[in-house]
Write a protein that holds these residues in place. Structure first.
Motif, PDB file in Angstrom:
ATOM      1  N   ASN A 178       1.279  -9.877   8.922  1.00 51.24           N
ATOM      2  CA  ASN A 178       1.492  -9.247  10.217  1.00 51.24           C
ATOM      3  C   ASN A 178       2.989  -9.170  10.524  1.00 51.24           C
ATOM      4  OD1 ASN A 178       1.110  -8.034  12.671  1.00 51.24           O
ATOM      5  ND2 ASN A 178       0.196  -9.793  13.668  1.00 51.24           N
ATOM      6  N   GLN A 179       3.759  -8.713   9.557  1.00 47.88           N
ATOM      7  CA  GLN A 179       5.194  -8.533   9.767  1.00 47.88           C
ATOM      8  C   GLN A 179       5.478  -7.631  10.977  1.00 47.88           C
ATOM      9  OE1 GLN A 179       7.610 -10.017   7.800  1.00 47.88           O
ATOM     10  NE2 GLN A 179       9.215  -9.175   9.083  1.00 47.88           N
ATOM     11  N   PRO A 180       4.682  -6.558  11.220  1.00 52.29           N
ATOM     12  CA  PRO A 180       4.964  -5.699  12.369  1.00 52.29           C
ATOM     13  C   PRO A 180       4.685  -6.365  13.723  1.00 52.29           C
ATOM     14  CG  PRO A 180       3.592  -4.534  10.759  1.00 52.29           C
ATOM     15  CD  PRO A 180       3.659  -5.982  10.350  1.00 52.29           C
ATOM     16  N   GLY A 181       3.930  -7.462  13.728  1.00 49.40           N
ATOM     17  CA  GLY A 181       3.631  -8.164  14.978  1.00 49.40           C
ATOM     18  C   GLY A 181       2.621  -7.457  15.860  1.00 49.40           C
ATOM     19  N   VAL A 182       1.650  -6.779  15.254  1.00 51.23           N
ATOM     20  CA  VAL A 182       0.626  -6.074  16.025  1.00 51.23           C
ATOM     21  C   VAL A 182      -0.379  -7.058  16.626  1.00 51.23           C
ATOM     22  CG1 VAL A 182       0.890  -3.931  14.726  1.00 51.23           C
ATOM     23  CG2 VAL A 182      -0.745  -5.625  13.940  1.00 51.23           C
ATOM     24  N   ALA A 183      -1.073  -6.618  17.675  1.00 53.26           N
ATOM     25  CA  ALA A 183      -2.034  -7.477  18.365  1.00 53.26           C
ATOM     26  C   ALA A 183      -3.227  -7.830  17.480  1.00 53.26           C
ATOM     27  CB  ALA A 183      -2.518  -6.811  19.648  1.00 53.26           C
ATOM     28  N   GLN A 184      -3.637  -6.911  16.601  1.00 49.75           N
ATOM     29  CA  GLN A 184      -4.722  -7.192  15.672  1.00 49.75           C
ATOM     30  C   GLN A 184      -4.557  -6.324  14.436  1.00 49.75           C
ATOM     31  OE1 GLN A 184      -8.616  -4.578  16.727  1.00 49.75           O
ATOM     32  NE2 GLN A 184      -8.343  -6.363  18.000  1.00 49.75           N
ATOM     33  N   VAL A 185      -5.074  -6.854  13.333  1.00 51.77           N
ATOM     34  CA  VAL A 185      -5.073  -6.134  12.072  1.00 51.77           C
ATOM     35  C   VAL A 185      -6.537  -5.904  11.702  1.00 51.77           C
ATOM     36  CG1 VAL A 185      -4.420  -6.178   9.630  1.00 51.77           C
ATOM     37  CG2 VAL A 185      -2.913  -7.230  11.341  1.00 51.77           C
ATOM     38  N   ARG A 186      -6.916  -4.643  11.563  1.00 50.29           N
ATOM     39  CA  ARG A 186      -8.273  -4.316  11.116  1.00 50.29           C
ATOM     40  C   ARG A 186      -8.277  -4.341   9.592  1.00 50.29           C
ATOM     41  NH1 ARG A 186     -10.535   0.566  12.368  1.00 50.29           N
ATOM     42  NH2 ARG A 186      -8.492   1.551  12.312  1.00 50.29           N
ATOM     43  N   VAL A 187      -9.267  -5.018   9.019  1.00 51.66           N
ATOM     44  CA  VAL A 187      -9.341  -5.180   7.567  1.00 51.66           C
ATOM     45  C   VAL A 187     -10.703  -4.764   7.046  1.00 51.66           C
ATOM     46  CG1 VAL A 187      -7.589  -7.003   7.480  1.00 51.66           C
ATOM     47  CG2 VAL A 187      -9.984  -7.633   7.784  1.00 51.66           C
ATOM     48  N   CYS A 214      -4.285 -14.548   4.152  1.00 52.23           N
ATOM     49  CA  CYS A 214      -3.264 -14.245   5.150  1.00 52.23           C
ATOM     50  C   CYS A 214      -1.979 -14.912   4.690  1.00 52.23           C
ATOM     51  CB  CYS A 214      -3.651 -14.763   6.531  1.00 52.23           C
ATOM     52  SG  CYS A 214      -2.377 -14.451   7.786  1.00 52.23           S
ATOM     53  N   VAL A 215      -0.880 -14.145   4.709  1.00 43.84           N
ATOM     54  CA  VAL A 215       0.419 -14.692   4.302  1.00 43.84           C
ATOM     55  C   VAL A 215       1.371 -14.792   5.485  1.00 43.84           C
ATOM     56  CG1 VAL A 215       0.106 -13.834   1.964  1.00 43.84           C
ATOM     57  CG2 VAL A 215       1.451 -12.498   3.577  1.00 43.84           C
ATOM     58  N   GLY A 216       0.931 -14.382   6.673  1.00 43.46           N
ATOM     59  CA  GLY A 216       1.772 -14.460   7.869  1.00 43.46           C
ATOM     60  C   GLY A 216       2.721 -13.296   7.956  1.00 43.46           C
ATOM     61  N   CYS A 228      -0.594 -18.383  11.865  1.00 41.05           N
ATOM     62  CA  CYS A 228       0.220 -17.395  12.576  1.00 41.05           C
ATOM     63  C   CYS A 228      -0.491 -16.744  13.758  1.00 41.05           C
ATOM     64  CB  CYS A 228       0.712 -16.319  11.609  1.00 41.05           C
ATOM     65  SG  CYS A 228      -0.606 -15.300  10.898  1.00 41.05           S
ATOM     66  N   SER A 229      -1.755 -17.079  13.960  1.00 43.71           N
ATOM     67  CA  SER A 229      -2.569 -16.552  15.064  1.00 43.71           C
ATOM     68  C   SER A 229      -2.821 -15.054  14.984  1.00 43.71           C
ATOM     69  CB  SER A 229      -1.956 -16.907  16.419  1.00 43.71           C
ATOM     70  OG  SER A 229      -1.879 -18.304  16.566  1.00 43.71           O
TER      71      SER A 229
END
Length: 84
Positions: free
Chosen positions: A11-20, A27-29, A54-55
């Motif tokens: 989640n390098q971009p810092g988005v609220a959620q990542v759809r997978v 997860c690598v943070g 990383c939440s």
């Protein structure tokens, strides 16, 4: 470097959620060198999970077929330059 069969996301971009498009993944943070320990997440019967490091909130989307949205959250180790 050996290839891995388990999808890896960050989640390098810092988005609220990542759809997978996978219920089992790593997860690598953030991108190295700022990553956290690469941890295995298994959603099981649930459709979402939160990384304990990383939440990042991951949400399963069967239409993504192993990919992710936003697409830049896919971690491909070969694409990260090694430190000199």
């Amino acid at each position: 470097m050996s290839e891995h069969g388990t999808p890896h996301f960050h989640n390098q971009p810092g988005v609220a959620q990542v759809r997978v498009g996978a219920k089992e993944f790593m997860c690598v943070g953030a991108l190295p060198p700022f990553d956290h320990p690469h941890i295995f997440i298994d959603m099981g019967a649930d459709n979402d999970a939160i990384c304990p490091y990383c939440s990042t909130h991951y949400v399963y989307d069967e239409h993504l077929h192993g990919g992710c949205e936003p697409p830049e959250c896919a971690f491909i180790p070969e694409s990260v330059p090694e430190a000199a």
